[in-house]
Design an enzyme around this catalytic site. Structure first.
Site, PDB file in Angstrom:
ATOM      1  N   LEU A  28      75.977  19.680  89.990  1.00 39.53           N
ATOM      2  CA  LEU A  28      75.903  19.663  88.531  1.00 39.53           C
ATOM      3  C   LEU A  28      77.326  19.800  88.005  1.00 39.53           C
ATOM      4  O   LEU A  28      78.165  20.469  88.624  1.00 39.53           O
ATOM      5  CB  LEU A  28      75.066  20.840  88.009  1.00 39.53           C
ATOM      6  CG  LEU A  28      73.570  20.858  88.340  1.00 39.53           C
ATOM      7  CD1 LEU A  28      72.944  22.145  87.808  1.00 39.53           C
ATOM      8  CD2 LEU A  28      72.847  19.647  87.774  1.00 39.53           C
ATOM      9  N   ASP A  29      77.608  19.188  86.843  1.00 43.60           N
ATOM     10  CA  ASP A  29      78.904  19.389  86.201  1.00 43.60           C
ATOM     11  C   ASP A  29      79.111  20.876  85.942  1.00 43.60           C
ATOM     12  O   ASP A  29      78.147  21.622  85.763  1.00 43.60           O
ATOM     13  CB  ASP A  29      78.962  18.657  84.858  1.00 43.60           C
ATOM     14  CG  ASP A  29      78.967  17.142  85.021  1.00 43.60           C
ATOM     15  OD1 ASP A  29      79.302  16.662  86.118  1.00 43.60           O
ATOM     16  OD2 ASP A  29      78.619  16.441  84.044  1.00 43.60           O
ATOM     17  N   ARG A  30      80.364  21.288  85.895  1.00 44.40           N
ATOM     18  CA  ARG A  30      80.680  22.696  85.637  1.00 44.40           C
ATOM     19  C   ARG A  30      79.950  23.220  84.397  1.00 44.40           C
ATOM     20  O   ARG A  30      79.393  24.323  84.395  1.00 44.40           O
ATOM     21  CB  ARG A  30      82.192  22.881  85.441  1.00 44.40           C
ATOM     22  CG  ARG A  30      82.577  24.339  85.151  1.00 44.40           C
ATOM     23  CD  ARG A  30      83.937  24.442  84.474  1.00 44.40           C
ATOM     24  NE  ARG A  30      85.040  24.286  85.397  1.00 44.40           N
ATOM     25  CZ  ARG A  30      85.637  25.295  86.035  1.00 44.40           C
ATOM     26  NH1 ARG A  30      85.211  26.534  85.859  1.00 44.40           N
ATOM     27  NH2 ARG A  30      86.658  25.077  86.829  1.00 44.40           N
TER      28      ARG A  30
END
Length: 302
Positions: free
Chosen positions: A142-144
């Site tokens: 997942l993106d940060r």
């Protein structure tokens, strides 16, 4: 073997189990059962959320118990192992998989700073507390700034098995998106080709531009004059897919400056991986992991 955690509805592993034989309040019951512990120690066990009654976590000292109910106390060692996790909550664990709920702001894996406390690094430390030989592998990232369900495998073989057949084994990938403005069309599908530029921004094109075909389905959950809360289903999983498609829809994800957002009242990206359902790599059963959308997503659209 399925392992149960503090947030699991049934967490008998690493727990002491007691049956209630007479009506009594929870604290006196625990003091009676935990004969080797002081009153303050028993209170601490309650405060830390180590006690469940019929599978539900209870912290109230005066919670009434009825005859026949089951009280489980998670052992300190197991509780401390989970409490060491920061911004990560374990949703599910068995012999081959670990599913977590990752907070926004936590990197999935290390980028430049190898010392950063990423989701991967924390789960690696978590499994090594049981056995130094244990390993974990990130199945998907997942993106940060995206929170929600993230999956790890406990062996490289399982990771490869899942990744190589991802589109076949995954039956559901649901996100909750808080977007700017009022989405007039209550539900719809966005289909386009996505291609990343040299500046690492993904661009969408209605026809094949040599990029990857991406399909996103969305449905309005609730909205007000400023924001809309969407349920988003991914048919394909491309880099930044939801973020790009929401910009294309004319309603960028809140806080997503890269893809057109101009406001950020929630101080984070308005994107959360709510559910992941897939065929278990060893049992063949359909399993589903869910992490409810953040409360501020919901409150902003009331």
């Amino acid at each position: 073997m399925r392992k149960n955690h503090k947030n699991s509805p049934n967490r008998n592993t690493d727990s002491s189990i007691y049956k209630v034989e007479e009506p009594i309040e929870l604290l006196p019951f625990l003091i009676k059962m935990m004969t080797k512990s002081s009153r303050n120690s028993v209170k601490s066990v309650l405060t830390r959320g180590q006690v469940t009654v019929d599978g539900k976590m209870i912290k109230q000292h005066n919670h009434p118990l009825q005859i026949g109910q089951t009280v489980a106390i998670l052992k300190n060692q197991a509780a401390m192992k989970e409490d060491a996790l920061v911004g990560i909550e374990i949703l599910y664990e068995d012999d081959v998989l670990i599913a977590v709920n990752k907070d926004a702001g936590i990197l999935s894996v290390a980028a430049k700073n190898e010392e950063e406390m990423t989701a991967y690094r924390q789960i690696k430390q978590y499994v090594k507390k049981e056995n130094l030989k244990n390993r974990v592998f990130v199945v998907h990232r997942l993106d940060r700034d995206t929170s929600g369900v993230m999956l790890f495998a406990k062996s490289e073989d399982i990771k490869k098995k899942l990744q190589e057949a991802w589109n076949e084994v995954v039956k559901e990938r649901t996100y909750t998106a808080l977007v700017e403005g009022v989405v007039r069309k209550k539900e719809g599908t966005i289909s386009s080709w996505l291609k990343e530029s040299k500046t690492f921004k993904v661009h969408s094109n209605p026809t094949d531009n040599g990029g990857q075909h991406a399909i996103t389905h969305y449905k309005t959950l609730q909205s007000n004059k400023q924001f809309t809360l969407l349920q988003v289903q991914l048919e394909t999983g491309r880099k930044n897919q939801i973020r790009v498609h929401m910009e294309e829809l004319g309603h960028p994800v809140v806080g997503d400056k890269k893809y057109g957002s101009t406001i950020n009242p929630i101080k984070r990206l308005g994107l959360h991986a709510t559910a992941l359902a897939l065929v278990h790599p060893t049992t063949g059963e359909l399993i589903r992991f869910q992490a409810d959308a953040p409360k501020n997503f919901i409150s902003k659209t009331k």
